[in-house]
Design an enzyme around this catalytic site. Structure first.
Site, PDB file in Angstrom:
ATOM      1  N   ARG A 281      -0.023  -9.139  13.473  1.00 13.12           N
ATOM      2  CA  ARG A 281      -0.618  -8.144  12.564  1.00 13.12           C
ATOM      3  C   ARG A 281      -1.444  -8.837  11.486  1.00 13.12           C
ATOM      4  NH1 ARG A 281       4.513  -5.194  10.701  1.00 13.12           N
ATOM      5  NH2 ARG A 281       3.134  -3.896   9.427  1.00 13.12           N
TER       6      ARG A 281
ATOM      7  N   LYS B 165       0.832  -1.211   0.000  1.00 15.38           N
ATOM      8  CA  LYS B 165       0.000   0.000   0.000  1.00 15.38           C
ATOM      9  C   LYS B 165       0.871   1.269   0.000  1.00 15.38           C
ATOM     10  CE  LYS B 165      -2.332  -0.916   3.812  1.00 15.38           C
ATOM     11  NZ  LYS B 165      -1.715  -2.218   4.180  1.00 15.38           N
TER      12      LYS B 165
ATOM     13  N   ARG C 116      11.766  -6.148   5.154  1.00 11.27           N
ATOM     14  CA  ARG C 116      11.698  -4.722   4.817  1.00 11.27           C
ATOM     15  C   ARG C 116      12.752  -3.908   5.557  1.00 11.27           C
ATOM     16  NH1 ARG C 116       5.504  -2.595   4.883  1.00 11.27           N
ATOM     17  NH2 ARG C 116       5.768  -2.689   7.127  1.00 11.27           N
TER      18      ARG C 116
ATOM     19  N   ARG D 126      -9.521   0.552   9.331  1.00  4.75           N
ATOM     20  CA  ARG D 126      -9.036  -0.803   9.567  1.00  4.75           C
ATOM     21  C   ARG D 126     -10.048  -1.656  10.325  1.00  4.75           C
ATOM     22  NH1 ARG D 126      -3.189   0.259   9.277  1.00  4.75           N
ATOM     23  NH2 ARG D 126      -1.949  -1.558   9.727  1.00  4.75           N
TER      24      ARG D 126
ATOM     25  N   ARG E 210      11.616  -1.616  10.863  1.00  2.00           N
ATOM     26  CA  ARG E 210      10.536  -1.155  11.735  1.00  2.00           C
ATOM     27  C   ARG E 210      10.403  -2.064  12.948  1.00  2.00           C
ATOM     28  NH1 ARG E 210       5.056   0.166   8.439  1.00  2.00           N
ATOM     29  NH2 ARG E 210       4.198  -0.973  10.202  1.00  2.00           N
TER      30      ARG E 210
HETATM   31  P1  AMP Z   1       0.827   0.448   9.333  1.00  2.00           P
HETATM   32  O1  AMP Z   1       2.016   1.321   9.118  1.00  2.00           O
HETATM   33  O2  AMP Z   1      -0.371   0.946   8.557  1.00  2.00           O
HETATM   34  O3  AMP Z   1       1.113  -1.006   9.088  1.00  2.00           O
HETATM   35  O4  AMP Z   1       0.424   0.579  10.877  1.00  2.00           O
HETATM   36  C1  AMP Z   1       1.312   0.185  11.914  1.00  2.00           C
HETATM   37  C2  AMP Z   1       0.563   0.011  13.224  1.00  2.00           C
HETATM   38  O5  AMP Z   1      -0.065   1.252  13.587  1.00  2.00           O
HETATM   39  C3  AMP Z   1      -0.571  -0.998  13.195  1.00  2.00           C
HETATM   40  O6  AMP Z   1      -0.128  -2.320  13.419  1.00  2.00           O
HETATM   41  C4  AMP Z   1      -1.465  -0.484  14.323  1.00  2.00           C
HETATM   42  O7  AMP Z   1      -0.940  -0.818  15.598  1.00  2.00           O
HETATM   43  C5  AMP Z   1      -1.341   1.030  14.173  1.00  2.00           C
HETATM   44  N1  AMP Z   1      -2.380   1.566  13.243  1.00  2.00           N
HETATM   45  C6  AMP Z   1      -2.184   2.191  12.043  1.00  2.00           C
HETATM   46  N2  AMP Z   1      -3.340   2.533  11.473  1.00  2.00           N
HETATM   47  C7  AMP Z   1      -4.313   2.108  12.318  1.00  2.00           C
HETATM   48  C8  AMP Z   1      -5.743   2.141  12.281  1.00  2.00           C
HETATM   49  N3  AMP Z   1      -6.416   2.681  11.248  1.00  2.00           N
HETATM   50  N4  AMP Z   1      -6.416   1.612  13.344  1.00  2.00           N
HETATM   51  C9  AMP Z   1      -5.770   1.078  14.390  1.00  2.00           C
HETATM   52  N5  AMP Z   1      -4.437   0.982  14.476  1.00  2.00           N
HETATM   53  C10 AMP Z   1      -3.706   1.500  13.447  1.00  2.00           C
END
Ligand code: AMP
Length: 213
Positions: free
Chosen positions: A171, A13, A127, A88, A160
């Site tokens: 996740r 994404k 990554r 999400r 990360r």
């Molecule tokens: P991402 O970079 O989008 O993979 O997000 C990393 C982490 O941030 C996720 O595993 C969640 O802990 C938190 N996070 C990001 N976006 C959301 C969301 N829309 N709702 C809840 N947690 C989020």
């Protein structure tokens, strides 16, 4: 054009979002990036979010809904925006519908990037990102010329905190349980645009452009 990028962690994404910004000139709204910035700056919100993020759980809906709402309301989103990693959960999607309706806006396309779970673990644990310029690499599929150094700016590469095997497993489970229902949610609204997320990055981008018209 207002777009949602949907897909499991590791579907690409973020990579596709960067290409969409260049082509369509609309900002990327990544709740993950916003939360990581809050963690880095050690804000109250960041301190609260960190424990959820480190274990691969979702940050509470109320927190991310507030973040997304404020961001969509900013001036640079007037001509369109791209949501990456939000919504999400179904409650987040319902809250988004309400926020947009109040602003007189609506979603045009939900681009759903599809990649089998069996492929995602390797993609995520390999990554690496440049600390200085944010350029992404992958130790197997897109390695830097010199290990640990960015090809573009020479910056140091890092992994990360949540890309380790245990957290990635969580996740992916969280995605299946809490985020996948959004596929039906947006299908029912005729907004879903499924995209095969396996192949060359430019080919995947071509598929996305084709459905956006
Ligand atoms: P991402 O970079 O989008 O993979 O997000 C990393 C982490 O941030 C996720 O595993 C969640 O802990 C938190 N996070 C990001 N976006 C959301 C969301 N829309 N709702 C809840 N947690 C989020």
């Amino acid at each position: 054009m207002n777009i949602i990028l949907l897909g499991p962690p590791g579907a690409g994404k973020g990579t596709q979002a960067k290409m969409l910004i260049d082509t369509y000139g609309i900002p990327q709204i990544s709740t993950g990036d916003m939360l990581r910035a809050a963690v880095k700056n050690q804000t109250q919100l960041g301190l609260e979010a960190k424990k959820f993020m480190d274990s691969g759980q979702l940050v509470p809906d109320s927190v991310v809904i507030g973040l997304a709402k404020d961001r969509i309301g900013q001036a640079d989103c007037a001509k369109g925006f791209m949501l990456d990693g939000f919504p999400r959960t179904v409650p987040q999607a319902e809250a988004l519908d309400k926020v947009l309706a109040d602003m007189g806006k609506k979603i045009d396309h939900v681009v759903s990037i599809e990649v089998a779970n069996s492929e995602l673990m390797g993609r995520l644990t390999g990554r690496r990102t440049c600390k200085a310029c944010g350029q992404g690499f992958h130790v197997m599929f897109d390695p830097p010329k010199t290990a640990g150094k960015c090809d573009k700016c020479g910056g140091e590469l890092f992994q990360r905190d949540d890309d380790n095997e245990a957290t990635v497993g969580n996740r992916l489970n969280v995605y299946d349980a809490q985020t996948k229902p959004l596929i039906d949610y947006y299908q029912a609204k005729s907004l879903l645009r499924p995209i095969d997320g396996v192949g060359a990055i430019t080919d995947i981008f071509g598929r996305i452009k084709a459905v956006m018209g």
